[in-house]
Enzyme design. Structure first.
Site, short mmCIF file in Angstrom:
data_model
loop_
_atom_site.label_atom_id
_atom_site.label_comp_id
_atom_site.label_asym_id
_atom_site.label_seq_id
_atom_site.Cartn_x
_atom_site.Cartn_y
_atom_site.Cartn_z
N ILE A 155 41.54 -9.59 7.51
CA ILE A 155 42.18 -9.17 6.27
C ILE A 155 43.55 -8.57 6.55
CG2 ILE A 155 42.03 -7.59 4.30
CD1 ILE A 155 38.97 -7.87 4.49
N SER A 232 40.08 -0.78 1.86
CA SER A 232 39.06 -0.91 2.90
C SER A 232 37.84 -0.04 2.61
CB SER A 232 39.65 -0.59 4.27
OG SER A 232 38.75 -0.90 5.29
N ARG A 233 37.88 1.22 3.00
CA ARG A 233 36.78 2.16 2.75
C ARG A 233 37.37 3.49 2.33
NH1 ARG A 233 34.24 -1.62 2.23
NH2 ARG A 233 32.33 -2.32 3.27
N ASP A 257 41.57 1.10 -4.00
CA ASP A 257 40.47 0.38 -4.64
C ASP A 257 39.14 0.96 -4.20
OD1 ASP A 257 39.46 -1.91 -6.19
OD2 ASP A 257 38.78 -2.70 -4.25
N GLU A 262 32.82 7.54 -4.07
CA GLU A 262 32.68 6.54 -5.13
C GLU A 262 31.23 6.20 -5.47
OE1 GLU A 262 32.86 2.11 -3.37
OE2 GLU A 262 34.71 3.22 -3.01
N HIS A 294 36.83 -0.73 -6.79
CA HIS A 294 36.27 -1.54 -5.70
C HIS A 294 36.14 -3.01 -6.11
CE1 HIS A 294 33.82 -0.83 -1.81
NE2 HIS A 294 34.21 -2.09 -1.84
N GLN A 295 37.25 -3.58 -6.54
CA GLN A 295 37.23 -4.97 -7.01
C GLN A 295 38.04 -5.91 -6.13
OE1 GLN A 295 39.68 -4.01 -10.78
NE2 GLN A 295 40.31 -6.11 -10.32
N PHE A 297 37.44 -7.45 -3.45
CA PHE A 297 36.69 -8.60 -2.98
C PHE A 297 36.36 -9.59 -4.09
CE2 PHE A 297 33.43 -6.24 -5.06
CZ PHE A 297 32.45 -7.16 -5.41
#
Length: 330
Positions: A155, A232-233, A257, A262, A294-295, A297
Protein backbone atom coordinates in the site's frame (compact mmCIF):
# COMPACT_ATOMS: atom_id res chain seq x y z
CA UNK A 1 -19.20 -26.05 7.51
CA UNK A 2 -21.24 -23.94 9.94
CA UNK A 3 -19.84 -20.43 10.28
CA UNK A 4 -20.79 -17.63 12.68
CA UNK A 5 -20.14 -14.35 10.85
CA UNK A 6 -19.87 -11.49 13.34
CA UNK A 7 -20.06 -7.76 12.49
CA UNK A 8 -21.87 -8.79 9.32
CA UNK A 9 -23.12 -5.86 7.29
CA UNK A 10 -25.79 -6.01 4.59
CA UNK A 11 -23.30 -5.31 1.82
CA UNK A 12 -21.14 -8.22 3.01
CA UNK A 13 -24.04 -10.65 3.23
CA UNK A 14 -25.05 -10.07 -0.38
CA UNK A 15 -21.55 -10.78 -1.67
CA UNK A 16 -20.89 -13.65 0.74
CA UNK A 17 -24.13 -15.42 -0.21
CA UNK A 18 -23.19 -15.20 -3.89
CA UNK A 19 -19.60 -16.35 -3.39
CA UNK A 20 -20.69 -19.14 -1.05
CA UNK A 21 -22.67 -20.83 -3.80
CA UNK A 22 -19.54 -22.73 -4.82
CA UNK A 23 -18.42 -23.44 -1.25
CA UNK A 24 -21.69 -24.60 0.31
CA UNK A 25 -21.04 -23.42 3.85
CA UNK A 26 -23.81 -22.70 6.35
CA UNK A 27 -23.42 -18.97 7.01
CA UNK A 28 -25.15 -17.54 10.07
CA UNK A 29 -24.93 -13.76 10.31
CA UNK A 30 -24.68 -11.67 13.46
CA UNK A 31 -24.64 -7.90 13.04
CA UNK A 32 -23.26 -7.52 16.54
CA UNK A 33 -19.47 -7.57 17.03
CA UNK A 34 -17.82 -10.49 18.78
CA UNK A 35 -16.92 -9.62 22.36
CA UNK A 36 -17.23 -11.14 25.82
CA UNK A 37 -20.98 -10.47 26.00
CA UNK A 38 -21.75 -11.92 22.56
CA UNK A 39 -19.31 -14.85 22.58
CA UNK A 40 -22.08 -17.30 23.64
CA UNK A 41 -23.64 -16.76 20.19
CA UNK A 42 -20.69 -18.72 18.76
CA UNK A 43 -21.65 -21.86 20.69
CA UNK A 44 -21.65 -24.84 18.35
CA UNK A 45 -19.90 -23.09 15.47
CA UNK A 46 -16.60 -24.72 14.42
CA UNK A 47 -15.69 -21.53 12.53
CA UNK A 48 -16.09 -17.91 13.58
CA UNK A 49 -15.47 -15.01 11.20
CA UNK A 50 -14.70 -11.54 12.58
CA UNK A 51 -13.75 -8.05 11.49
CA UNK A 52 -11.26 -5.41 12.71
CA UNK A 53 -13.25 -4.04 15.64
CA UNK A 54 -14.30 -7.35 17.11
CA UNK A 55 -12.59 -8.20 20.38
CA UNK A 56 -10.99 -11.63 20.10
CA UNK A 57 -9.05 -11.56 23.35
CA UNK A 58 -8.17 -14.41 25.69
CA UNK A 59 -11.53 -14.38 27.48
CA UNK A 60 -13.48 -14.48 24.22
CA UNK A 61 -11.25 -17.22 22.83
CA UNK A 62 -11.77 -19.32 25.96
CA UNK A 63 -15.53 -19.03 25.55
CA UNK A 64 -15.63 -19.92 21.87
CA UNK A 65 -13.13 -22.77 22.36
CA UNK A 66 -15.47 -24.24 24.96
CA UNK A 67 -18.26 -23.92 22.41
CA UNK A 68 -16.33 -25.94 19.84
CA UNK A 69 -14.72 -23.27 17.67
CA UNK A 70 -11.54 -24.45 15.96
CA UNK A 71 -10.92 -21.64 13.45
CA UNK A 72 -11.19 -17.87 13.56
CA UNK A 73 -11.17 -16.19 10.14
CA UNK A 74 -10.69 -12.44 10.25
CA UNK A 75 -11.91 -10.52 7.22
CA UNK A 76 -8.94 -8.18 7.44
CA UNK A 77 -5.21 -7.98 6.92
CA UNK A 78 -4.46 -6.65 10.39
CA UNK A 79 -4.91 -9.01 13.32
CA UNK A 80 -4.03 -6.91 16.37
CA UNK A 81 -7.63 -7.48 17.58
CA UNK A 82 -6.84 -11.18 18.09
CA UNK A 83 -4.79 -12.67 20.93
CA UNK A 84 -2.79 -15.03 18.72
CA UNK A 85 -0.83 -16.53 21.62
CA UNK A 86 -4.02 -17.40 23.50
CA UNK A 87 -5.50 -18.92 20.34
CA UNK A 88 -2.47 -21.17 19.96
CA UNK A 89 -2.76 -22.31 23.58
CA UNK A 90 -6.43 -23.14 23.00
CA UNK A 91 -5.72 -24.94 19.69
CA UNK A 92 -7.71 -22.40 17.70
CA UNK A 93 -6.22 -21.65 14.30
CA UNK A 94 -6.30 -18.12 12.88
CA UNK A 95 -6.47 -17.07 9.23
CA UNK A 96 -6.53 -13.61 7.75
CA UNK A 97 -6.60 -11.87 4.37
CA UNK A 98 -3.01 -11.24 3.40
CA UNK A 99 -3.74 -9.38 0.18
CA UNK A 100 -6.80 -7.76 -1.34
CA UNK A 101 -6.62 -4.44 -3.18
CA UNK A 102 -3.77 -2.27 -1.94
CA UNK A 103 -4.87 0.25 -4.57
CA UNK A 104 -8.11 0.90 -2.70
CA UNK A 105 -6.36 2.12 0.45
CA UNK A 106 -3.58 3.97 -1.37
CA UNK A 107 -6.04 5.80 -3.61
CA UNK A 108 -8.19 6.75 -0.62
CA UNK A 109 -5.14 8.14 1.18
CA UNK A 110 -4.44 10.35 -1.83
CA UNK A 111 -8.08 11.44 -1.80
CA UNK A 112 -7.83 12.42 1.86
CA UNK A 113 -4.66 14.38 1.17
CA UNK A 114 -6.24 16.32 -1.69
CA UNK A 115 -9.40 17.00 0.31
CA UNK A 116 -7.41 18.17 3.34
CA UNK A 117 -4.94 20.32 1.44
CA UNK A 118 -7.47 21.97 -0.86
CA UNK A 119 -10.18 22.12 1.85
CA UNK A 120 -12.73 20.44 -0.39
CA UNK A 121 -15.20 19.47 2.39
CA UNK A 122 -15.32 23.09 3.62
CA UNK A 123 -15.83 24.38 0.07
CA UNK A 124 -18.60 21.85 -0.53
CA UNK A 125 -20.44 22.86 2.63
CA UNK A 126 -20.08 26.57 1.79
CA UNK A 127 -21.46 26.34 -1.72
CA UNK A 128 -24.40 24.24 -0.49
CA UNK A 129 -25.33 27.29 1.57
CA UNK A 130 -24.81 29.72 -1.29
CA UNK A 131 -21.44 30.94 -0.02
CA UNK A 132 -18.93 31.16 -2.87
CA UNK A 133 -16.25 33.06 -0.95
CA UNK A 134 -12.71 31.67 -1.36
CA UNK A 135 -11.24 33.16 1.80
CA UNK A 136 -9.85 30.41 4.03
CA UNK A 137 -9.71 27.77 1.28
CA UNK A 138 -6.14 28.21 0.07
CA UNK A 139 -3.99 25.10 -0.22
CA UNK A 140 -0.58 24.45 -1.75
CA UNK A 141 0.73 22.79 -4.91
CA UNK A 142 1.87 19.23 -4.31
CA UNK A 143 4.43 19.33 -7.11
CA UNK A 144 7.89 19.75 -5.66
CA UNK A 145 6.76 18.95 -2.11
CA UNK A 146 8.30 16.19 0.02
CA UNK A 147 6.05 13.31 1.04
CA UNK A 148 7.13 10.89 3.78
CA UNK A 149 5.76 7.35 3.58
CA UNK A 150 5.99 5.46 6.85
CA UNK A 151 5.72 1.81 5.88
CA UNK A 152 6.67 0.94 2.32
CA UNK A 153 4.85 -2.34 1.81
CA UNK A 154 2.37 -2.80 -1.03
CA UNK A 155 0.00 0.00 0.00
CA UNK A 156 2.74 2.45 0.94
CA UNK A 157 4.59 1.84 -2.32
CA UNK A 158 1.45 2.37 -4.43
CA UNK A 159 0.75 5.59 -2.51
CA UNK A 160 4.34 6.67 -3.13
CA UNK A 161 4.01 5.92 -6.85
CA UNK A 162 0.93 8.11 -7.09
CA UNK A 163 2.63 10.95 -5.22
CA UNK A 164 5.69 10.65 -7.46
CA UNK A 165 3.28 11.09 -10.36
CA UNK A 166 2.22 14.39 -8.80
CA UNK A 167 5.84 15.49 -9.00
CA UNK A 168 6.58 15.03 -5.30
CA UNK A 169 9.86 14.00 -3.73
CA UNK A 170 9.15 10.76 -1.87
CA UNK A 171 11.06 9.61 1.21
CA UNK A 172 10.50 6.37 3.10
CA UNK A 173 10.75 5.04 6.63
CA UNK A 174 10.85 1.25 6.98
CA UNK A 175 13.11 -1.38 8.53
CA UNK A 176 12.84 -3.35 5.29
CA UNK A 177 13.75 -1.54 2.09
CA UNK A 178 11.48 -2.14 -0.89
CA UNK A 179 13.24 -2.35 -4.27
CA UNK A 180 9.97 -1.26 -5.91
CA UNK A 181 9.81 1.85 -3.69
CA UNK A 182 13.37 2.72 -4.69
CA UNK A 183 12.64 2.06 -8.38
CA UNK A 184 9.96 4.74 -8.42
CA UNK A 185 12.44 7.24 -6.99
CA UNK A 186 11.78 6.75 -3.28
CA UNK A 187 14.66 7.46 -0.95
CA UNK A 188 15.00 5.92 2.50
CA UNK A 189 15.99 8.23 5.34
CA UNK A 190 16.57 8.05 9.08
CA UNK A 191 14.16 9.52 11.66
CA UNK A 192 15.66 12.98 11.25
CA UNK A 193 14.38 13.02 7.68
CA UNK A 194 10.87 13.60 9.01
CA UNK A 195 11.78 17.29 9.24
CA UNK A 196 11.90 17.43 5.42
CA UNK A 197 8.31 16.31 4.87
CA UNK A 198 5.38 18.51 3.94
CA UNK A 199 3.11 15.45 4.08
CA UNK A 200 3.40 12.32 6.23
CA UNK A 201 1.30 9.27 5.34
CA UNK A 202 1.11 6.16 7.54
CA UNK A 203 1.05 2.70 5.94
CA UNK A 204 2.62 0.43 8.56
CA UNK A 205 0.97 -2.27 10.70
CA UNK A 206 0.14 -1.70 14.37
CA UNK A 207 2.64 -3.53 16.56
CA UNK A 208 4.06 -2.83 20.04
CA UNK A 209 6.94 -1.09 18.24
CA UNK A 210 4.72 1.14 16.08
CA UNK A 211 2.09 1.98 18.71
CA UNK A 212 1.94 5.80 18.91
CA UNK A 213 4.75 6.11 16.38
CA UNK A 214 3.28 9.59 15.89
CA UNK A 215 3.54 11.17 19.33
CA UNK A 216 4.44 14.49 20.95
CA UNK A 217 8.14 13.97 20.22
CA UNK A 218 7.75 13.04 16.55
CA UNK A 219 5.16 15.76 16.00
CA UNK A 220 7.58 18.35 17.40
CA UNK A 221 10.24 17.12 14.97
CA UNK A 222 7.99 17.59 11.91
CA UNK A 223 8.11 20.62 9.68
CA UNK A 224 5.68 23.20 11.06
CA UNK A 225 2.39 23.07 9.18
CA UNK A 226 2.90 19.55 7.77
CA UNK A 227 -0.15 17.42 6.92
CA UNK A 228 -0.67 13.97 8.44
CA UNK A 229 -2.63 11.15 6.75
CA UNK A 230 -3.52 7.85 8.43
CA UNK A 231 -5.36 5.06 6.62
CA UNK A 232 -3.58 2.24 8.45
CA UNK A 233 -4.37 1.73 12.15
CA UNK A 234 -5.63 4.24 14.69
CA UNK A 235 -3.14 3.23 17.36
CA UNK A 236 -0.27 4.56 15.28
CA UNK A 237 -1.23 8.09 16.32
CA UNK A 238 -1.36 9.50 19.83
CA UNK A 239 -4.58 11.42 19.29
CA UNK A 240 -4.18 13.69 22.33
CA UNK A 241 -0.72 14.71 21.11
CA UNK A 242 -2.09 15.33 17.62
CA UNK A 243 -4.80 17.60 19.08
CA UNK A 244 -2.16 19.59 20.95
CA UNK A 245 -0.12 19.91 17.74
CA UNK A 246 -3.19 21.11 15.84
CA UNK A 247 -3.93 23.71 18.52
CA UNK A 248 -0.38 25.07 18.41
CA UNK A 249 -0.25 25.08 14.61
CA UNK A 250 2.68 22.66 14.56
CA UNK A 251 0.46 20.23 12.65
CA UNK A 252 -1.17 21.90 9.66
CA UNK A 253 -3.95 19.37 9.37
CA UNK A 254 -4.81 15.72 9.78
CA UNK A 255 -6.95 13.35 7.73
CA UNK A 256 -7.65 9.96 9.28
CA UNK A 257 -9.75 6.98 8.31
CA UNK A 258 -8.88 5.15 11.54
CA UNK A 259 -8.97 6.12 15.21
CA UNK A 260 -7.36 4.44 18.20
CA UNK A 261 -10.66 4.16 20.12
CA UNK A 262 -12.80 3.39 17.08
CA UNK A 263 -14.05 -0.01 18.26
CA UNK A 264 -17.13 1.37 19.97
CA UNK A 265 -17.86 3.92 17.25
CA UNK A 266 -17.06 2.87 13.71
CA UNK A 267 -19.38 0.79 11.50
CA UNK A 268 -22.38 1.99 13.53
CA UNK A 269 -24.97 4.72 13.04
CA UNK A 270 -24.65 6.96 16.09
CA UNK A 271 -26.24 10.02 14.49
CA UNK A 272 -29.15 10.03 16.96
CA UNK A 273 -27.05 9.48 20.06
CA UNK A 274 -24.68 11.46 22.25
CA UNK A 275 -21.14 10.24 21.57
CA UNK A 276 -19.38 10.03 24.94
CA UNK A 277 -15.86 10.05 23.45
CA UNK A 278 -14.61 13.57 24.24
CA UNK A 279 -11.37 13.07 22.32
CA UNK A 280 -13.01 12.37 18.98
CA UNK A 281 -15.51 15.17 19.62
CA UNK A 282 -12.63 17.61 20.07
CA UNK A 283 -10.86 16.23 17.03
CA UNK A 284 -13.75 16.76 14.63
CA UNK A 285 -14.28 20.29 15.92
CA UNK A 286 -11.13 21.48 14.12
CA UNK A 287 -11.63 22.93 10.63
CA UNK A 288 -8.36 21.33 9.45
CA UNK A 289 -9.36 17.78 10.37
CA UNK A 290 -11.03 15.19 8.14
CA UNK A 291 -12.31 12.01 9.77
CA UNK A 292 -13.87 9.09 7.88
CA UNK A 293 -15.12 5.82 9.32
CA UNK A 294 -12.59 3.18 8.22
CA UNK A 295 -13.71 3.07 4.60
CA UNK A 296 -10.37 3.20 2.77
CA UNK A 297 -10.59 -0.51 1.91
CA UNK A 298 -14.20 -0.21 0.78
CA UNK A 299 -14.25 -0.81 -2.96
CA UNK A 300 -16.14 -3.54 -4.79
CA UNK A 301 -12.93 -5.20 -5.92
CA UNK A 302 -11.37 -5.18 -2.46
CA UNK A 303 -14.44 -6.46 -0.66
CA UNK A 304 -14.97 -9.32 -3.11
CA UNK A 305 -11.34 -10.38 -2.70
CA UNK A 306 -11.52 -10.16 1.10
CA UNK A 307 -14.65 -12.28 1.32
CA UNK A 308 -13.57 -14.80 -1.29
CA UNK A 309 -10.20 -15.27 0.42
CA UNK A 310 -12.00 -15.83 3.72
CA UNK A 311 -14.27 -18.49 2.24
CA UNK A 312 -11.37 -20.24 0.48
CA UNK A 313 -9.46 -20.41 3.77
CA UNK A 314 -12.47 -21.90 5.52
CA UNK A 315 -12.96 -24.45 2.74
CA UNK A 316 -9.29 -25.42 2.99
CA UNK A 317 -9.70 -25.86 6.74
CA UNK A 318 -12.80 -28.01 6.28
CA UNK A 319 -10.99 -30.22 3.75
CA UNK A 320 -7.86 -30.55 5.89
CA UNK A 321 -5.70 -28.73 3.38
CA UNK A 322 -2.81 -26.40 4.32
CA UNK A 323 -3.91 -22.89 5.28
CA UNK A 324 -2.02 -20.44 3.06
CA UNK A 325 -3.16 -17.43 5.09
CA UNK A 326 -2.68 -18.82 8.59
CA UNK A 327 -1.18 -16.57 11.26
CA UNK A 328 1.80 -18.24 12.88
CA UNK A 329 2.04 -17.49 16.59
CA UNK A 330 5.62 -18.79 16.90
Amino acid sequence: MRIAVFSAKKYERTILDKLNEKHGHDLVYFETPLEVGTAPLAMGFPVVSVFVNDSVDRNVLKQIATGGTKLVATRSTGFNHIDVEAAKELSIRIVRVTDYSPNSVAEFAVGLLLALNRKIPRAYNRTREGNFELDGLMGFDLVGRTVAVIGTGKIGTIFARIMAGFGCTVIGFDMYHSPEFERIGGRYVEAEGLEEADVISLHCPLTPQTHHIINARTLARMKRGALLINTSRGGLVDTEAAIDALKSGQLGGIAIDVYEQEAGLFFRDLSSTIIPDDVIQRLVSFPNVILTGHQAFFTREALETILNTTLVSISDFAAGRPLANEIDAS
